[in-house]
Design a protein around this motif. Structure first.
Motif, PDB file in Angstrom:
ATOM      1  N   GLN A  15       9.450   1.418  -6.551  1.00 35.36           N
ATOM      2  CA  GLN A  15       8.218   1.210  -5.762  1.00 35.36           C
ATOM      3  C   GLN A  15       7.021   1.204  -6.724  1.00 35.36           C
ATOM      4  O   GLN A  15       7.171   1.382  -7.934  1.00 35.36           O
ATOM      5  CB  GLN A  15       8.027   2.332  -4.732  1.00 35.36           C
ATOM      6  CG  GLN A  15       7.779   3.702  -5.358  1.00 35.36           C
ATOM      7  CD  GLN A  15       7.435   4.792  -4.339  1.00 35.36           C
ATOM      8  OE1 GLN A  15       7.955   4.792  -3.219  1.00 35.36           O
ATOM      9  NE2 GLN A  15       6.574   5.726  -4.723  1.00 35.36           N
ATOM     10  N   MET A  17       3.883   0.632  -9.173  1.00 34.72           N
ATOM     11  CA  MET A  17       3.655  -0.249 -10.328  1.00 34.72           C
ATOM     12  C   MET A  17       4.965  -0.733 -10.931  1.00 34.72           C
ATOM     13  O   MET A  17       5.087  -1.895 -11.321  1.00 34.72           O
ATOM     14  CB  MET A  17       2.874   0.506 -11.411  1.00 34.72           C
ATOM     15  CG  MET A  17       1.424   0.666 -11.101  1.00 34.72           C
ATOM     16  SD  MET A  17       0.579   1.407 -12.515  1.00 34.72           S
ATOM     17  CE  MET A  17      -0.086   2.860 -11.742  1.00 34.72           C
ATOM     18  N   ASP A  36      15.527   4.194 -11.107  1.00 36.37           N
ATOM     19  CA  ASP A  36      14.744   5.117 -10.278  1.00 36.37           C
ATOM     20  C   ASP A  36      15.700   6.180  -9.725  1.00 36.37           C
ATOM     21  O   ASP A  36      16.915   5.959  -9.684  1.00 36.37           O
ATOM     22  CB  ASP A  36      14.092   4.354  -9.110  1.00 36.37           C
ATOM     23  CG  ASP A  36      12.812   5.019  -8.602  1.00 36.37           C
ATOM     24  OD1 ASP A  36      11.719   4.486  -8.840  1.00 36.37           O
ATOM     25  OD2 ASP A  36      12.915   6.105  -7.965  1.00 36.37           O
ATOM     26  N   HIS A  58      18.838   6.662 -11.767  1.00 36.10           N
ATOM     27  CA  HIS A  58      18.565   7.264 -13.076  1.00 36.10           C
ATOM     28  C   HIS A  58      17.487   8.326 -12.910  1.00 36.10           C
ATOM     29  O   HIS A  58      16.420   8.054 -12.365  1.00 36.10           O
ATOM     30  CB  HIS A  58      18.050   6.104 -13.961  1.00 36.10           C
ATOM     31  CG  HIS A  58      17.504   6.485 -15.297  1.00 36.10           C
ATOM     32  ND1 HIS A  58      16.489   5.761 -15.891  1.00 36.10           N
ATOM     33  CD2 HIS A  58      17.812   7.473 -16.168  1.00 36.10           C
ATOM     34  CE1 HIS A  58      16.215   6.288 -17.069  1.00 36.10           C
ATOM     35  NE2 HIS A  58      16.992   7.318 -17.262  1.00 36.10           N
ATOM     36  N   ASP A  59      17.801   9.527 -13.390  1.00 35.51           N
ATOM     37  CA  ASP A  59      16.767  10.557 -13.493  1.00 35.51           C
ATOM     38  C   ASP A  59      16.270  10.519 -14.935  1.00 35.51           C
ATOM     39  O   ASP A  59      17.023  10.839 -15.865  1.00 35.51           O
ATOM     40  CB  ASP A  59      17.365  11.928 -13.156  1.00 35.51           C
ATOM     41  CG  ASP A  59      16.374  13.068 -13.370  1.00 35.51           C
ATOM     42  OD1 ASP A  59      15.253  12.813 -13.868  1.00 35.51           O
ATOM     43  OD2 ASP A  59      16.731  14.213 -13.045  1.00 35.51           O
ATOM     44  N   VAL A  60      15.010  10.159 -15.124  1.00 39.66           N
ATOM     45  CA  VAL A  60      14.502   9.950 -16.488  1.00 39.66           C
ATOM     46  C   VAL A  60      14.480  11.218 -17.337  1.00 39.66           C
ATOM     47  O   VAL A  60      14.359  11.153 -18.559  1.00 39.66           O
ATOM     48  CB  VAL A  60      13.080   9.328 -16.490  1.00 39.66           C
ATOM     49  CG1 VAL A  60      13.110   7.874 -16.053  1.00 39.66           C
ATOM     50  CG2 VAL A  60      12.106  10.156 -15.652  1.00 39.66           C
ATOM     51  N   ASN A  86       7.813   4.084 -17.257  1.00 35.08           N
ATOM     52  CA  ASN A  86       6.813   4.083 -16.194  1.00 35.08           C
ATOM     53  C   ASN A  86       6.933   5.251 -15.231  1.00 35.08           C
ATOM     54  O   ASN A  86       5.930   5.676 -14.648  1.00 35.08           O
ATOM     55  CB  ASN A  86       6.942   2.755 -15.419  1.00 35.08           C
ATOM     56  CG  ASN A  86       6.176   2.771 -14.113  1.00 35.08           C
ATOM     57  OD1 ASN A  86       4.958   2.631 -14.094  1.00 35.08           O
ATOM     58  ND2 ASN A  86       6.882   2.968 -12.996  1.00 35.08           N
ATOM     59  N   SER A 138       0.920   5.969 -19.532  1.00 34.63           N
ATOM     60  CA  SER A 138       0.245   7.263 -19.500  1.00 34.63           C
ATOM     61  C   SER A 138      -0.724   7.236 -18.319  1.00 34.63           C
ATOM     62  O   SER A 138      -0.323   6.936 -17.183  1.00 34.63           O
ATOM     63  CB  SER A 138      -0.456   7.509 -20.843  1.00 34.63           C
ATOM     64  OG  SER A 138      -1.217   8.671 -20.815  1.00 34.63           O
ATOM     65  N   TYR A 154      -0.112  17.625 -15.682  1.00 30.95           N
ATOM     66  CA  TYR A 154      -0.236  16.162 -15.742  1.00 30.95           C
ATOM     67  C   TYR A 154      -1.008  15.770 -16.998  1.00 30.95           C
ATOM     68  O   TYR A 154      -0.604  14.864 -17.736  1.00 30.95           O
ATOM     69  CB  TYR A 154      -0.944  15.663 -14.479  1.00 30.95           C
ATOM     70  CG  TYR A 154      -0.831  14.166 -14.249  1.00 30.95           C
ATOM     71  CD1 TYR A 154       0.357  13.589 -13.813  1.00 30.95           C
ATOM     72  CD2 TYR A 154      -1.925  13.331 -14.455  1.00 30.95           C
ATOM     73  CE1 TYR A 154       0.454  12.219 -13.597  1.00 30.95           C
ATOM     74  CE2 TYR A 154      -1.837  11.965 -14.244  1.00 30.95           C
ATOM     75  CZ  TYR A 154      -0.646  11.405 -13.820  1.00 30.95           C
ATOM     76  OH  TYR A 154      -0.546  10.056 -13.601  1.00 30.95           O
ATOM     77  N   LYS A 158       0.503  13.549 -20.052  1.00 32.45           N
ATOM     78  CA  LYS A 158      -0.020  12.197 -20.292  1.00 32.45           C
ATOM     79  C   LYS A 158      -0.677  12.078 -21.669  1.00 32.45           C
ATOM     80  O   LYS A 158      -0.631  11.019 -22.293  1.00 32.45           O
ATOM     81  CB  LYS A 158      -0.975  11.802 -19.166  1.00 32.45           C
ATOM     82  CG  LYS A 158      -0.269  11.613 -17.803  1.00 32.45           C
ATOM     83  CD  LYS A 158       0.827  10.545 -17.863  1.00 32.45           C
ATOM     84  CE  LYS A 158       1.373  10.168 -16.495  1.00 32.45           C
ATOM     85  NZ  LYS A 158       2.419   9.133 -16.580  1.00 32.45           N
ATOM     86  N   PRO A 184      -3.782   3.778 -16.948  1.00 33.06           N
ATOM     87  CA  PRO A 184      -4.428   3.325 -15.713  1.00 33.06           C
ATOM     88  C   PRO A 184      -5.378   4.380 -15.139  1.00 33.06           C
ATOM     89  O   PRO A 184      -5.170   5.590 -15.283  1.00 33.06           O
ATOM     90  CB  PRO A 184      -3.251   3.113 -14.748  1.00 33.06           C
ATOM     91  CG  PRO A 184      -2.010   3.135 -15.588  1.00 33.06           C
ATOM     92  CD  PRO A 184      -2.337   3.995 -16.763  1.00 33.06           C
ATOM     93  N   GLY A 185      -6.417   3.869 -14.450  1.00 31.11           N
ATOM     94  CA  GLY A 185      -7.262   4.724 -13.612  1.00 31.11           C
ATOM     95  C   GLY A 185      -6.691   4.709 -12.204  1.00 31.11           C
ATOM     96  O   GLY A 185      -5.472   4.788 -12.024  1.00 31.11           O
ATOM     97  N   ILE A 187      -5.043   3.288  -9.217  1.00 25.79           N
ATOM     98  CA  ILE A 187      -4.271   2.078  -8.896  1.00 25.79           C
ATOM     99  C   ILE A 187      -3.615   2.304  -7.533  1.00 25.79           C
ATOM    100  O   ILE A 187      -2.983   3.345  -7.307  1.00 25.79           O
ATOM    101  CB  ILE A 187      -3.171   1.797  -9.942  1.00 25.79           C
ATOM    102  CG1 ILE A 187      -3.730   1.832 -11.387  1.00 25.79           C
ATOM    103  CG2 ILE A 187      -2.473   0.462  -9.649  1.00 25.79           C
ATOM    104  CD1 ILE A 187      -4.731   0.777 -11.768  1.00 25.79           C
ATOM    105  N   THR A 189      -1.025   2.481  -5.174  1.00 26.63           N
ATOM    106  CA  THR A 189       0.439   2.562  -5.111  1.00 26.63           C
ATOM    107  C   THR A 189       0.768   3.684  -4.125  1.00 26.63           C
ATOM    108  O   THR A 189      -0.135   4.432  -3.718  1.00 26.63           O
ATOM    109  CB  THR A 189       1.040   2.963  -6.481  1.00 26.63           C
ATOM    110  OG1 THR A 189       0.629   4.311  -6.758  1.00 26.63           O
ATOM    111  CG2 THR A 189       0.620   2.051  -7.601  1.00 26.63           C
TER     112      THR A 189
END
Ligand SMILES: NC(=O)c1ccc[n+]([C@@H]2O[C@H](COP(=O)([O-])OP(=O)(O)OC[C@H]3O[C@@H](n4cnc5c(N)ncnc54)[C@H](O)[C@@H]3O)[C@@H](O)[C@H]2O)c1
Length: 248
Positions: A15, A17, A36, A58-60, A86, A138, A154, A158, A184-185, A187, A189
């Motif tokens: 989902q 970005m 994901d 997938h668990d990153v 991402n 980031s 966070y 980042k 990104p600022g 966004i 989503t």
């Protein structure tokens, strides 16, 4: 077809970005493995994207999962030439003294350790591919502290993504492998609409010099550029995409 001949892995792509990046990558000719923890949404997107795509649950934060993702990508499409790290979570919004160590570690595991693990497991494949591009997502929270939204986990994770990116860029430049970070600022989503209601999004839009929040397509335009050979002399760089918010 700006990504013809590329084999890409994009994480957190069921989902938001990541899903838009997957759509654009396929449209630009890349063989695209997208991953994901949300298997249902991932399978639905795979059905939409067709043969040039592969969804892997997938668990990153899991090293074993990363090994399986790279093996699946190589088996279906060959050596990996693009990695887009991402996947990310916000975690609890709480001032530092009120944040548990467990929550801090969970956020760092998903946002930061994941980037190390993905990089580590994809690099040998990229060397086999003859080079590649790593794009690490980031945030402006990896550039500045955000007043009014306390979240040291966070911010720490980042900022770390930015550091990992620069170090990997200088370690692997001689192999034709580039690494850049994207910041990104606001966004639009599911992450944003879960955190902010419609009135808060209006206020956020008003605070941005361009007078709107970003859309997923805005970020995909940048990610496609960084993944493509058009950005061949760009590495170790950070790209702020925030409508001017941090220029204030
Ligand atoms: N939306 C924004 O305003 C914004 C701003 C700055 C940075 N970002 C960053 O951009 C990236 C994408 O954010 P988004 O807004 O599309 O978020 P989103 O929440 O809409 O999508 C994130 C996806 O990551 C997946 N995910 C979460 N934990 C995972 C894990 N352990 N393993 C694999 N997948 C996992 C989720 O299931 C989800 O599909 C994140 O890294 C986020 O921190 C977002």
């Amino acid at each position: 077809m700006r990504l013809n001949q590329k084999v890409a892995i994009i994480t957190g792509a069921a989902q938001g970005m990541g899903a838009e990046h997957a759509r654009r990558f396929v449209a630009e000719g890349a063989k695209t493995v997208f991953t994901d923890i949300n298997a249902e949404a991932g399978a639905a997107l795979e059905a939409e994207l067709g043969e040039a795509s592969l969804f892997v649950r997938h668990d990153v934060g899991s090293e074993a999962d990363w090994a399986a993702v790279v093996a699946a990508a190589e088996a279906k499409f060959g050596p990996v030439s693009v990695l887009v790290n991402n996947a990310g979570i916000i975690g609890p919004v709480a001032k530092a003294a009120d944040l548990s160590a467990a929550d801090f570690e969970t956020v760092c595991r998903v946002n930061q350790t994941s980037v190390f693990l993905g990089t580590k497991h994809v690099l040998p494949s990229m060397v086999r591919a003859g080079g590649g591009s790593i794009v690490n997502i980031s945030s402006i929270s990896g550039i500045v502290a955000i007043y009014g939204t306390p979240n040291v986990a966070y911010a720490a994770s980042k900022f770390a993504v930015r550091g990992i990116t620069k170090q990997v860029a200088i370690e692997y430049g001689e192999h034709g492998i580039r690494a850049n970070s994207v910041h990104p600022g606001y966004i639009r989503t599911p992450m944003m609409t879960e955190a902010l209601d419609a009135d808060q999004i209006k206020v956020a839009s008003g605070s941005v010099p361009i007078k709107r929040v970003g859309e997923v397509e805005d970020v995909s335009n940048l990610v496609v550029f960084l993944a493509s050979d058009e950005s061949g002399f760009i590495t170790g760089s950070e790209y702020i995409i925030d409508g001017g918010l941090t220029a204030l």
